[in-house]
Design a protein around this motif. Structure first.
Motif, mmCIF file in Angstrom:
data_model
loop_
_atom_site.group_PDB
_atom_site.id
_atom_site.type_symbol
_atom_site.label_atom_id
_atom_site.label_comp_id
_atom_site.label_asym_id
_atom_site.label_seq_id
_atom_site.Cartn_x
_atom_site.Cartn_y
_atom_site.Cartn_z
ATOM 1 N N PHE A 136 23.719 25.695 -40.687
ATOM 2 C CA PHE A 136 24.779 25.869 -39.694
ATOM 3 C C PHE A 136 26.144 25.573 -40.310
ATOM 4 O O PHE A 136 27.101 26.341 -40.163
ATOM 5 N N ALA A 137 26.233 24.446 -41.020
ATOM 6 C CA ALA A 137 27.492 24.070 -41.664
ATOM 7 C C ALA A 137 27.880 25.109 -42.715
ATOM 8 O O ALA A 137 29.059 25.453 -42.855
ATOM 9 N N ALA A 138 26.890 25.631 -43.438
ATOM 10 C CA ALA A 138 27.173 26.652 -44.451
ATOM 11 C C ALA A 138 27.711 27.922 -43.798
ATOM 12 O O ALA A 138 28.688 28.511 -44.274
ATOM 13 N N GLY A 139 27.086 28.356 -42.717
ATOM 14 C CA GLY A 139 27.539 29.560 -42.029
ATOM 15 C C GLY A 139 28.949 29.414 -41.484
ATOM 16 O O GLY A 139 29.765 30.348 -41.567
ATOM 17 N N ALA A 140 29.248 28.231 -40.943
ATOM 18 C CA ALA A 140 30.583 27.985 -40.403
ATOM 19 C C ALA A 140 31.630 28.022 -41.509
ATOM 20 O O ALA A 140 32.725 28.572 -41.338
ATOM 21 N N MET A 141 31.292 27.470 -42.672
ATOM 22 C CA MET A 141 32.254 27.458 -43.771
ATOM 23 C C MET A 141 32.472 28.859 -44.338
ATOM 24 O O MET A 141 33.605 29.239 -44.652
ATOM 25 N N ILE A 142 31.404 29.638 -44.459
ATOM 26 C CA ILE A 142 31.560 31.008 -44.961
ATOM 27 C C ILE A 142 32.397 31.838 -43.991
ATOM 28 O O ILE A 142 33.222 32.666 -44.409
ATOM 29 N N TYR A 143 32.222 31.610 -42.706
ATOM 30 C CA TYR A 143 33.033 32.320 -41.716
ATOM 31 C C TYR A 143 34.512 32.025 -41.931
ATOM 32 O O TYR A 143 35.354 32.929 -41.904
ATOM 33 N N SER A 183 25.254 22.918 -51.955
ATOM 34 C CA SER A 183 25.117 21.650 -51.220
ATOM 35 C C SER A 183 24.459 21.792 -49.858
ATOM 36 O O SER A 183 24.041 20.791 -49.278
ATOM 37 N N LEU A 184 24.381 23.033 -49.329
ATOM 38 C CA LEU A 184 23.898 23.193 -47.957
ATOM 39 C C LEU A 184 22.725 24.165 -47.839
ATOM 40 O O LEU A 184 21.641 23.785 -47.420
ATOM 41 N N LEU A 185 22.929 25.425 -48.196
ATOM 42 C CA LEU A 185 21.864 26.417 -48.005
ATOM 43 C C LEU A 185 20.647 26.156 -48.895
ATOM 44 O O LEU A 185 19.505 26.227 -48.438
ATOM 45 N N ALA A 232 17.081 28.727 -42.417
ATOM 46 C CA ALA A 232 18.310 29.054 -43.140
ATOM 47 C C ALA A 232 19.053 30.198 -42.466
ATOM 48 O O ALA A 232 20.276 30.131 -42.270
ATOM 49 N N VAL A 233 18.337 31.237 -42.094
ATOM 50 C CA VAL A 233 18.978 32.402 -41.478
ATOM 51 C C VAL A 233 19.507 32.067 -40.091
ATOM 52 O O VAL A 233 20.655 32.381 -39.750
ATOM 53 N N VAL A 234 18.675 31.419 -39.281
ATOM 54 C CA VAL A 234 19.084 31.084 -37.910
ATOM 55 C C VAL A 234 20.270 30.126 -37.919
ATOM 56 O O VAL A 234 21.255 30.317 -37.206
ATOM 57 N N GLY A 235 20.176 29.083 -38.736
ATOM 58 C CA GLY A 235 21.266 28.112 -38.806
ATOM 59 C C GLY A 235 22.547 28.733 -39.326
ATOM 60 O O GLY A 235 23.632 28.490 -38.795
ATOM 61 N N PHE A 236 22.421 29.559 -40.364
ATOM 62 C CA PHE A 236 23.590 30.203 -40.971
ATOM 63 C C PHE A 236 24.314 31.093 -39.965
ATOM 64 O O PHE A 236 25.545 31.016 -39.805
ATOM 65 N N LEU A 237 23.569 31.930 -39.261
ATOM 66 C CA LEU A 237 24.187 32.823 -38.285
ATOM 67 C C LEU A 237 24.739 32.046 -37.087
ATOM 68 O O LEU A 237 25.785 32.409 -36.533
ATOM 69 N N ALA A 238 24.064 30.970 -36.709
ATOM 70 C CA ALA A 238 24.549 30.152 -35.595
ATOM 71 C C ALA A 238 25.876 29.482 -35.959
ATOM 72 O O ALA A 238 26.774 29.366 -35.117
ATOM 73 N N GLY A 239 26.007 29.050 -37.210
ATOM 74 C CA GLY A 239 27.263 28.445 -37.656
ATOM 75 C C GLY A 239 28.411 29.428 -37.595
ATOM 76 O O GLY A 239 29.510 29.109 -37.134
ATOM 77 N N GLY A 240 28.150 30.662 -38.046
ATOM 78 C CA GLY A 240 29.178 31.694 -37.954
ATOM 79 C C GLY A 240 29.520 32.018 -36.511
ATOM 80 O O GLY A 240 30.689 32.200 -36.169
ATOM 81 N N ALA A 241 28.499 32.095 -35.646
ATOM 82 C CA ALA A 241 28.727 32.404 -34.233
ATOM 83 C C ALA A 241 29.553 31.309 -33.560
ATOM 84 O O ALA A 241 30.438 31.599 -32.750
ATOM 85 N N PHE A 242 29.276 30.053 -33.928
ATOM 86 C CA PHE A 242 30.036 28.933 -33.360
ATOM 87 C C PHE A 242 31.516 29.042 -33.707
ATOM 88 O O PHE A 242 32.384 28.879 -32.845
ATOM 89 N N LEU A 243 31.811 29.341 -34.963
ATOM 90 C CA LEU A 243 33.216 29.471 -35.371
ATOM 91 C C LEU A 243 33.859 30.691 -34.737
ATOM 92 O O LEU A 243 35.045 30.677 -34.391
ATOM 93 N N TRP A 244 33.080 31.768 -34.553
ATOM 94 C CA TRP A 244 33.626 32.969 -33.910
ATOM 95 C C TRP A 244 34.026 32.666 -32.473
ATOM 96 O O TRP A 244 35.104 33.055 -32.036
ATOM 97 N N VAL A 245 33.174 31.958 -31.749
ATOM 98 C CA VAL A 245 33.489 31.591 -30.361
ATOM 99 C C VAL A 245 34.720 30.683 -30.325
ATOM 100 O O VAL A 245 35.632 30.883 -29.509
#
Length: 270
Positions: A225-232, A61-63, A81-94
């Motif tokens: 971004f949403a995908a990266g946050a959810m995977i995190y 649904s996202l990536l 895809a790569v930038v958004g995905f990693l940014a989503g994970g970084a946002f949740l990490w912070v």
């Protein structure tokens, strides 16, 4: 009903869809009126199921739509895809480092985030609330993508995502309310805490839909971004919690089933 829904603005559709996901969270929290405890194997299976749904939703649904959209506008489609995905994970990490919270099954001393004297019940709710943010955002961005009139995005696909997120919200609501009941809270108070964890989804959903409509170029980044946050959330929280009591087979089967259900919803409806 469907015709009426299609006539609404994308932001309103996102709001209605995330109100639905919040409502399913409340239904799960309502289990506290019937049970004082949940069999740990059942809970681990449900947590695994939620993880499977989120993994499948992150790609189907996202990536995948993010990559297809980027291919239409960029000579290097993998970058958004790569930038958004990693940014989503970084946002949740912070957020994970800053917001006090406590994962299910862990003692109060192992609370994460900024040190606080907040009660265990509040920290449990915050843990679920924290990972509901990317879920609401994902639904909102999906409906915003439909408004952008991009072939890779469809209303049926956005609805499928909302249904999938709603299904996996049921065990999340129960995972908050029932343990609180076991710790001595009244059924009503346990329910209120459990459903409160889903309030953030309509807020994140509306923000996500409005943002991508106003700034169409960021859409592939927003989806990733949403995908990266959810995977995190899946890797940092759901999978570890589902295997905490060593019910690894049950949790793994739950994850497989959740992935299969979400994949089926997205492919069949999207």
């Amino acid at each position: 009903m469907y015709t009426w829904f299609t006539e609404q603005t994308p932001v309103m559709q996102a709001l209605l869809a995330t109100l639905f996901t919040w409502g399913v969270t409340a239904l799960g929290a309502a289990m506290v009126f019937f049970f004082k405890k949940i069999n740990r194997k059942v809970l681990d299976g449900m947590l695994g199921f939620a993880a499977g749904v989120m993994i499948a939703a992150s790609f189907w649904s996202l990536l995948n739509p993010a990559i297809e959209m980027a291919e239409e506008t960029s000579s290097t489609p993998w970058i958004p895809a790569v930038v958004g995905f990693l940014a989503g994970g970084a946002f949740l990490w912070v957020a994970d480092q800053l917001i006090p919270h406590l994962h299910l099954g862990f003692p109060r001393e192992e609370a994460e985030g900024v040190p606080t004297t907040w009660r265990r019940s509040v920290l449990l709710v915050l843990a679920i609330t924290l990972h509901n943010i990317p879920e609401g955002l994902a639904v909102g961005v999906a409906f915003g993508a439909v408004a952008a009139d991009i072939p890779a995005a469809s209303l049926a696909g956005a609805i499928a995502l909302a249904i999938g997120i709603g299904i996996q919200n049921f065990p999340e609501g129960a995972a908050v309310s029932v343990p609180l009941r076991r710790e001595g809270f009244s059924r009503r108070k346990s329910f209120m805490y459990g459903q409160a964890s889903g309030i953030v989804e309509p807020i994140a959903g509306v923000i996500g839909a409005a943002a991508v409509i106003m700034m169409r170029p960021i859409l592939p980044y927003a989806l990733a971004f949403a995908a990266g946050a959810m995977i995190y959330v899946v890797v940092e929280e759901l999978i570890p919690e589902s295997q905490l009591e060593k019910n690894t087979d049950i949790a793994t089967i739950g994850t497989m089933l959740g992935f299969a259900v979400m994949m089926t919803l997205d492919v069949a409806l999207g």
